[in-house]
Design a protein around this motif. Structure first.
Motif, PDB file in Angstrom:
ATOM      1  N   SER B   7       0.829  -1.196   0.000  1.00  0.00           N
ATOM      2  CA  SER B   7       0.000   0.000   0.000  1.00  0.00           C
ATOM      3  C   SER B   7       0.868   1.253   0.000  1.00  0.00           C
ATOM      4  CB  SER B   7      -0.921   0.003   1.230  1.00  0.00           C
ATOM      5  OG  SER B   7      -0.161  -0.015   2.420  1.00  0.00           O
ATOM      6  N   PRO B   8       0.381   2.352  -0.593  1.00  0.00           N
ATOM      7  CA  PRO B   8      -0.831   2.385  -1.412  1.00  0.00           C
ATOM      8  C   PRO B   8      -0.612   1.690  -2.749  1.00  0.00           C
ATOM      9  CG  PRO B   8       0.334   4.466  -1.606  1.00  0.00           C
ATOM     10  CD  PRO B   8       1.102   3.650  -0.597  1.00  0.00           C
ATOM     11  N   ARG B   9      -1.671   1.451  -3.502  1.00  0.00           N
ATOM     12  CA  ARG B   9      -1.510   0.870  -4.835  1.00  0.00           C
ATOM     13  C   ARG B   9      -0.980   1.904  -5.821  1.00  0.00           C
ATOM     14  NH1 ARG B   9      -0.987  -2.416  -7.564  1.00  0.00           N
ATOM     15  NH2 ARG B   9      -2.807  -3.113  -8.715  1.00  0.00           N
ATOM     16  N   TYR B  10      -1.392   3.134  -5.636  1.00  0.00           N
ATOM     17  CA  TYR B  10      -0.955   4.231  -6.486  1.00  0.00           C
ATOM     18  C   TYR B  10      -0.562   5.414  -5.610  1.00  0.00           C
ATOM     19  CZ  TYR B  10      -3.547   1.470  -9.898  1.00  0.00           C
ATOM     20  OH  TYR B  10      -4.017   0.446 -10.683  1.00  0.00           O
ATOM     21  N   LYS B  11       0.510   6.088  -6.033  1.00  0.00           N
ATOM     22  CA  LYS B  11       0.950   7.269  -5.293  1.00  0.00           C
ATOM     23  C   LYS B  11       1.452   8.289  -6.298  1.00  0.00           C
ATOM     24  CE  LYS B  11       2.338   9.794  -1.797  1.00  0.00           C
ATOM     25  NZ  LYS B  11       1.356  10.424  -0.851  1.00  0.00           N
ATOM     26  N   VAL B  12       0.907   9.496  -6.210  1.00  0.00           N
ATOM     27  CA  VAL B  12       1.394  10.602  -7.018  1.00  0.00           C
ATOM     28  C   VAL B  12       2.082  11.574  -6.082  1.00  0.00           C
ATOM     29  CG1 VAL B  12       0.799  12.488  -8.579  1.00  0.00           C
ATOM     30  CG2 VAL B  12      -0.457  10.319  -8.705  1.00  0.00           C
ATOM     31  N   ALA B  13       3.322  11.903  -6.381  1.00  0.00           N
ATOM     32  CA  ALA B  13       4.079  12.821  -5.542  1.00  0.00           C
ATOM     33  C   ALA B  13       4.618  13.961  -6.388  1.00  0.00           C
ATOM     34  CB  ALA B  13       5.232  12.090  -4.869  1.00  0.00           C
ATOM     35  N   LYS B  14       4.646  15.126  -5.791  1.00  0.00           N
ATOM     36  CA  LYS B  14       5.303  16.247  -6.457  1.00  0.00           C
ATOM     37  C   LYS B  14       6.802  16.102  -6.278  1.00  0.00           C
ATOM     38  CE  LYS B  14       1.502  19.555  -6.120  1.00  0.00           C
ATOM     39  NZ  LYS B  14       1.067  20.884  -5.629  1.00  0.00           N
ATOM     40  N   ARG B  15       7.536  16.511  -7.278  1.00  0.00           N
ATOM     41  CA  ARG B  15       8.989  16.424  -7.200  1.00  0.00           C
ATOM     42  C   ARG B  15       9.481  17.121  -5.935  1.00  0.00           C
ATOM     43  NH1 ARG B  15      11.934  18.559 -12.412  1.00  0.00           N
ATOM     44  NH2 ARG B  15      10.946  20.438 -11.673  1.00  0.00           N
ATOM     45  N   GLY B  16      10.322  16.437  -5.213  1.00  0.00           N
ATOM     46  CA  GLY B  16      10.852  16.989  -3.974  1.00  0.00           C
ATOM     47  C   GLY B  16      10.165  16.481  -2.722  1.00  0.00           C
ATOM     48  N   GLN B  17       8.990  15.871  -2.874  1.00  0.00           N
ATOM     49  CA  GLN B  17       8.270  15.316  -1.719  1.00  0.00           C
ATOM     50  C   GLN B  17       8.909  14.015  -1.264  1.00  0.00           C
ATOM     51  OE1 GLN B  17       4.147  14.863  -2.894  1.00  0.00           O
ATOM     52  NE2 GLN B  17       3.541  16.627  -1.661  1.00  0.00           N
ATOM     53  N   ASP B  18       8.687  13.670  -0.008  1.00  0.00           N
ATOM     54  CA  ASP B  18       9.089  12.373   0.518  1.00  0.00           C
ATOM     55  C   ASP B  18       7.894  11.422   0.437  1.00  0.00           C
ATOM     56  OD1 ASP B  18      11.003  13.751   3.325  1.00  0.00           O
ATOM     57  OD2 ASP B  18      11.384  13.757   1.160  1.00  0.00           O
ATOM     58  N   VAL B  19       8.176  10.140   0.173  1.00  0.00           N
ATOM     59  CA  VAL B  19       7.107   9.147   0.127  1.00  0.00           C
ATOM     60  C   VAL B  19       7.506   7.926   0.941  1.00  0.00           C
ATOM     61  CG1 VAL B  19       6.256   9.889  -2.147  1.00  0.00           C
ATOM     62  CG2 VAL B  19       7.939   8.026  -1.988  1.00  0.00           C
ATOM     63  N   ALA B  20       6.497   7.205   1.412  1.00  0.00           N
ATOM     64  CA  ALA B  20       6.721   5.964   2.156  1.00  0.00           C
ATOM     65  C   ALA B  20       5.808   4.895   1.592  1.00  0.00           C
ATOM     66  CB  ALA B  20       6.446   6.177   3.646  1.00  0.00           C
ATOM     67  N   LEU B  21       6.389   3.784   1.219  1.00  0.00           N
ATOM     68  CA  LEU B  21       5.652   2.678   0.624  1.00  0.00           C
ATOM     69  C   LEU B  21       5.710   1.496   1.585  1.00  0.00           C
ATOM     70  CD1 LEU B  21       7.179   2.951  -2.984  1.00  0.00           C
ATOM     71  CD2 LEU B  21       5.336   4.290  -1.962  1.00  0.00           C
ATOM     72  N   ARG B  22       4.563   0.869   1.785  1.00  0.00           N
ATOM     73  CA  ARG B  22       4.461  -0.177   2.799  1.00  0.00           C
ATOM     74  C   ARG B  22       4.319  -1.561   2.183  1.00  0.00           C
ATOM     75  NH1 ARG B  22       1.874  -0.671   8.305  1.00  0.00           N
ATOM     76  NH2 ARG B  22       0.994  -2.783   8.380  1.00  0.00           N
TER      77      ARG B  22
END
Lengths: 113, 116
Positions: B7-22
């Motif tokens: 999760s999530p199945r889909y993630k849209v991030a703006k350039r420069g953002q941090d993301v976490a994938l589980r």
């Protein structure tokens, strides 16, 4: 199979025919080889595997052939069905036998009804 | 669970953002792998955990990528300061076996990350 850029090689077969998907691997030290099937939007699904001390292994409707002399792997699917339509990846263990897999570029199999 | 859950199945991030994938592996599986799959390409290895120990992180493309599995079950892949070239499907896989006996592991459906 080999591919250029984003264009995967495609194999188109008639339903009921046999399919053969080929793969050239790179590392002569690889001890383990595997074929995965990937449908759109899903993760790779295990099909069949083979160790380097064998040259042929059969499963249900599938056979994997390994030619270490020319570093070639093939997947044969008997009586191909529409549900077999997917992208097929070969993968090798590389040196180290650590669990890490090195995937090829993939081949798209299209089955015509 | 019956399979590997991501999760999530889909993630849209703006350039420069941090993301976490589980990633939730199959219950009891000791080995956990992360792969990155660019569009039209085969998966590429990122990192490998055996229980909570990260035994191989040789595939992480830069120090912006970080993975953890603190209790030996759920794993998180974190990407800091995302860039457009990070756009890909991130696949998690698990196995009841370890090292060279773990091949043939089960993959999840992946998280598709799009950086805009």
């Amino acid at each position: 199979g080999e591919s250029v850029g984003l264009h995967l090689p495609t194999l188109s077969v008639q339903e009921g025919d046999n399919s053969i998907i080929n793969c050239a691997y790179s590392n002569s030290a690889s001890d383990y080889f595997i074929w995965y099937k990937q449908e759109s939007g899903k993760g790779p699904q295990f099909i069949i595997d083979i160790r380097s001390n064998m040259d042929k292994r059969q499963g249900q409707r599938v056979t994997v052939l390994l030619n270490k002399t020319v570093k070639h792997l093939s997947l044969q699917i008997a009586a191909t069905q529409p549900g077999d339509s997917a992208v097929y990846f070969c993968a090798e263990s590389g040196s180290g036998n650590t669990g890490k897999l090195i995937f090829g570029q993939g081949t798209t199999l299209q089955v015509k009804p | 669970g019956a399979g590997v859950s991501q999760s999530p199945r889909y993630k849209v991030a703006k350039r420069g953002q941090d993301v976490a994938l589980r990633c939730d592996p199959i219950s009891g599986h000791v080995s956990l792998f992360w792969y990155q799959q660019a569009l039209g390409q085969g998966p590429e290895f990122l990192t490998y955990f055996q229980n909570e120990a990260q035994l191989d992180k040789s595939g992480l493309p830069s120090d912006r990528f970080f993975a953890e599995r603190p209790e030996g079950s759920v794993s998180t892949l974190k990407i800091q300061r995302t860039q457009q070239e990070d756009s890909a499907v991130y696949l998690c896989a698990s196995s009841a076996r370890t090292g060279g006996d773990s091949y043939g592991y089960t993959f999840g459906s992946g998280t598709r990350l799009t950086v805009v």
